[in-house]
Design an enzyme around this catalytic site. Sequence first.
Site, PDB file in Angstrom:
ATOM      1  N   HIS B 190       0.834  -1.205   0.000  1.00 21.30           N
ATOM      2  CA  HIS B 190       0.000   0.000   0.000  1.00 21.30           C
ATOM      3  C   HIS B 190       0.868   1.256   0.000  1.00 21.30           C
ATOM      4  O   HIS B 190       0.573   2.231  -0.669  1.00 21.30           O
ATOM      5  CB  HIS B 190      -0.901   0.026   1.237  1.00 21.30           C
ATOM      6  CG  HIS B 190      -2.249  -0.550   0.970  1.00 21.30           C
ATOM      7  ND1 HIS B 190      -3.179  -0.737   1.952  1.00 21.30           N
ATOM      8  CD2 HIS B 190      -2.822  -0.970  -0.162  1.00 21.30           C
ATOM      9  CE1 HIS B 190      -4.266  -1.253   1.429  1.00 21.30           C
ATOM     10  NE2 HIS B 190      -4.075  -1.412   0.149  1.00 21.30           N
ATOM     11  N   ARG B 297     -20.162   5.743 -10.503  1.00 21.32           N
ATOM     12  CA  ARG B 297     -20.790   5.346  -9.234  1.00 21.32           C
ATOM     13  C   ARG B 297     -21.972   6.266  -8.947  1.00 21.32           C
ATOM     14  O   ARG B 297     -21.859   7.479  -9.108  1.00 21.32           O
ATOM     15  CB  ARG B 297     -19.779   5.443  -8.094  1.00 21.32           C
ATOM     16  CG  ARG B 297     -18.553   4.579  -8.294  1.00 21.32           C
ATOM     17  CD  ARG B 297     -17.649   4.632  -7.057  1.00 21.32           C
ATOM     18  NE  ARG B 297     -16.469   3.832  -7.237  1.00 21.32           N
ATOM     19  CZ  ARG B 297     -15.318   4.308  -7.717  1.00 21.32           C
ATOM     20  NH1 ARG B 297     -15.217   5.579  -8.023  1.00 21.32           N
ATOM     21  NH2 ARG B 297     -14.285   3.506  -7.873  1.00 21.32           N
ATOM     22  N   ARG B 333     -23.237   2.296 -12.884  1.00 20.65           N
ATOM     23  CA  ARG B 333     -23.501   1.190 -11.968  1.00 20.65           C
ATOM     24  C   ARG B 333     -24.740   1.498 -11.129  1.00 20.65           C
ATOM     25  O   ARG B 333     -24.884   2.618 -10.626  1.00 20.65           O
ATOM     26  CB  ARG B 333     -22.289   0.978 -11.050  1.00 20.65           C
ATOM     27  CG  ARG B 333     -22.444  -0.213 -10.118  1.00 20.65           C
ATOM     28  CD  ARG B 333     -21.169  -0.489  -9.369  1.00 20.65           C
ATOM     29  NE  ARG B 333     -20.877   0.539  -8.376  1.00 20.65           N
ATOM     30  CZ  ARG B 333     -19.769   0.548  -7.623  1.00 20.65           C
ATOM     31  NH1 ARG B 333     -18.873  -0.405  -7.755  1.00 20.65           N
ATOM     32  NH2 ARG B 333     -19.576   1.504  -6.746  1.00 20.65           N
ATOM     33  N   GLU B 433     -17.303  -9.691  -8.796  1.00 23.40           N
ATOM     34  CA  GLU B 433     -16.570  -9.302  -7.591  1.00 23.40           C
ATOM     35  C   GLU B 433     -16.825 -10.269  -6.439  1.00 23.40           C
ATOM     36  O   GLU B 433     -16.344 -10.067  -5.334  1.00 23.40           O
ATOM     37  CB  GLU B 433     -16.919  -7.866  -7.188  1.00 23.40           C
ATOM     38  CG  GLU B 433     -18.405  -7.604  -7.045  1.00 23.40           C
ATOM     39  CD  GLU B 433     -18.733  -6.149  -6.718  1.00 23.40           C
ATOM     40  OE1 GLU B 433     -17.831  -5.408  -6.303  1.00 23.40           O
ATOM     41  OE2 GLU B 433     -19.903  -5.773  -6.860  1.00 23.40           O
ATOM     42  N   ASN B 456     -11.290  -5.112  -5.994  1.00 24.79           N
ATOM     43  CA  ASN B 456     -11.233  -4.802  -4.558  1.00 24.79           C
ATOM     44  C   ASN B 456     -12.032  -5.806  -3.741  1.00 24.79           C
ATOM     45  O   ASN B 456     -11.549  -6.340  -2.740  1.00 24.79           O
ATOM     46  CB  ASN B 456     -11.766  -3.396  -4.287  1.00 24.79           C
ATOM     47  CG  ASN B 456     -10.983  -2.332  -5.021  1.00 24.79           C
ATOM     48  OD1 ASN B 456     -10.030  -2.647  -5.725  1.00 24.79           O
ATOM     49  ND2 ASN B 456     -11.381  -1.087  -4.873  1.00 24.79           N
ATOM     50  N   ASP B 457     -13.265  -6.064  -4.162  1.00 30.26           N
ATOM     51  CA  ASP B 457     -14.079  -7.036  -3.432  1.00 30.26           C
ATOM     52  C   ASP B 457     -13.702  -8.468  -3.792  1.00 30.26           C
ATOM     53  O   ASP B 457     -13.691  -9.343  -2.927  1.00 30.26           O
ATOM     54  CB  ASP B 457     -15.572  -6.810  -3.703  1.00 30.26           C
ATOM     55  CG  ASP B 457     -16.180  -5.838  -2.696  1.00 30.26           C
ATOM     56  OD1 ASP B 457     -15.660  -5.776  -1.570  1.00 30.26           O
ATOM     57  OD2 ASP B 457     -17.153  -5.161  -3.029  1.00 30.26           O
ATOM     58  N   ARG B 467     -10.524  -6.072   3.577  1.00 29.95           N
ATOM     59  CA  ARG B 467      -9.528  -5.115   3.096  1.00 29.95           C
ATOM     60  C   ARG B 467      -9.374  -3.905   3.986  1.00 29.95           C
ATOM     61  O   ARG B 467      -8.478  -3.095   3.801  1.00 29.95           O
ATOM     62  CB  ARG B 467      -9.820  -4.683   1.663  1.00 29.95           C
ATOM     63  CG  ARG B 467     -11.129  -3.993   1.440  1.00 29.95           C
ATOM     64  CD  ARG B 467     -11.373  -3.944  -0.060  1.00 29.95           C
ATOM     65  NE  ARG B 467     -12.733  -3.691  -0.392  1.00 29.95           N
ATOM     66  CZ  ARG B 467     -13.178  -2.533  -0.852  1.00 29.95           C
ATOM     67  NH1 ARG B 467     -12.356  -1.522  -0.972  1.00 29.95           N
ATOM     68  NH2 ARG B 467     -14.437  -2.396  -1.176  1.00 29.95           N
ATOM     69  N   CYS B 504     -12.291  -2.813 -13.168  1.00 29.58           N
ATOM     70  CA  CYS B 504     -12.472  -1.470 -12.631  1.00 29.58           C
ATOM     71  C   CYS B 504     -11.974  -1.327 -11.193  1.00 29.58           C
ATOM     72  O   CYS B 504     -12.137  -0.287 -10.578  1.00 29.58           O
ATOM     73  CB  CYS B 504     -13.935  -1.055 -12.716  1.00 29.58           C
ATOM     74  SG  CYS B 504     -15.031  -2.129 -11.804  1.00 29.58           S
TER      75      CYS B 504
END
Lengths: 89, 574
Positions: B190, B297, B333, B433, B456-457, B467, B504
């Site tokens: 990170h 989003r 989305r 995801e 991410n998910d 996470r 994405c």
Amino acid sequence: MIERELTVSNRLGLHARATAKLVQLLSAYRSTTTLTAKGREVNAKSIMGVMLLAAGQGTQVKLRCEGEDEAATVEAVCALFERRFDEDS
Amino acid sequence: MRQEFKGLGASRGSALGRARVRLPHALEVAEEHIPESQVEAERARLQRAIDTVRTEMHALRQRLHGALAHEIGEFLDLHALLLDDPELLQGLDTLIRTGRYTADYALRLQRDRIAAVFAGMDDPYLRSRIDDIDQVVGRIHAALHSRENGASGVAGEILITDNVAPAELAQLQAQGVVAIVTAAGSTLSHSAILARSLHLPLVVGMPGVLLRVNDGDALVVDGGSGLVVVEPGPQDLRAHRGREREYIRERKELHRLRREPTRTVDGIDINLYANAESREDVAEAHALGATGIGLYRTEFLFLQRAELPDEEEQFRAYRDVVLGMSGRPVTIRTLDLGADKADRTGLVLRDEPNPALGLRGVRLSLARSALLETQLRALLRASGYGPLRILVPMVTSREEIREVRSQMKRIARELRTQGHEIADHVPLGAMIEVPAAAIALPGFIGSIDFLSIGTNDLVQYLLAADRNNEALSDLYTPLHPAVLRLLRDVIRLAHARRKPVAMCGEMAGDALYAPLLLALGLTEFSLHPGTLLELRRVIRECDLTALRGRLPLLMRARDRAGIEAWIESHRPNA
């Protein structure tokens, strides 16, 4: 003075982020507020104090509030505990 | 005497400066007492240091942006609260007044007392939170010293340290640190990702650097190659200046790339879409030559307000995105709310035992059918203004997508009857995801028009690693053989069935991952507009055919180290 028994039910316990939420919430109230767990009593408005309780998930804590807005303070703190500190998953 | 060391370049850029060595638990302060007459001055000195840190942290909070801004911001807020902590401040004050210690030693004593309590905690996660205290104490300590020396912070210095936390990086940069060299760390941590987005040169993985470099040594650091030179000679300085010029030239070049295609060395066009959630993002995506919007989003319409947005308000927002991209495709989305996001509309159940596994994404939309209906009506109406696609989050089964599609069909008929002009066909896609969606994809790919992989998910669910849990930050990584296999299979199947597939998640936006994703077959990326040109630059240096040929080697990697080694050997510009 009002006292309440609460259970720490969020998964990570009273770690830094959850504690920060509690302290931020309490900054809006004037009452003197303490938390007691495992025989140690700390100032609930101190992030350091609360973290030092090492209250992991499932820990029982006693909330004590004293002051002109004690009822509202207790209500707000109880709601935060019930919401599990709005913790991400 | 000139010495040269080689680490791993984690964030590009060249720096010249004096070393500031930070030993682990850097509070190596000698016990020192002050006379009674100095007590007030010492208290004031401590207060000034705390005020300095508070101001710095506030300024820093304003400057954060990009992928990790939200996470880092939370830690900064927490650290700011610690600065005002009554227990900490009273403890320090008592030590200075009654113990007559220097502020430095009081800080050290207080830190050690707290550390002792933390060390005795049973819960390993809570125990590790001493790090937060250490970071704040370290900052106050640094501020005390910059005052004492009359120097302006650590401007122009190169920090040499064991490891660096993401939350510290922006702070260090704001203080004027020009580069960082760490003994531990990975180019894919990170911290490394954040250093790249801050353009702060970072070299990691140099064990022993703490012993070999001394405070005050002159250094030249190249964050690209990982080269660190102590007491550099004229040649090193020339090389540094050359790299600086190169860097400036590159920034200009990057700007020029706005009008260039995203084409690999072997002539394959790659689609770069933008993730967006505001008018500004859309305008920037347009200006940078994005292929389209890959993920718009819609949560912001619902968050931070007490009532639900009505159809008109939503329609206008979606229509403006479509118009803003002047004919390029826009993927919007549907609402992706869950108990992990704070909302005031009362949409989300608060008492879910495990929100990540709860009523979120498409589940919430289907449970609240009026909500979905309003959003679909607004989206379909916006489709009359340009190419629009609808993306459904958190899909786990064919039934969910079929349910959304059947509602879409019904609403489209109603809208046409009511005289609205809507597109003949509005593609419906699923976010991949959740592992179930990825694994069961052969069974429902026929029901969708396109796919978007949300790493991410997907990584969180596949590795069972939250996470947001810092204790698991090493486990939460896309560089796991299971993740790569799943990504390869999803991309391969989508291509075989001629369905467009994009990625994405944050993985798509980091240039270091680009060769790996290209090797896996990905040709559509959706990322934050701020990193779009950098990714374009890197892709233009990649040879797709060669990378695909190296896929078998990548898939043979058995662990993270093997995958990192593959990435390391395929870095453009390495």
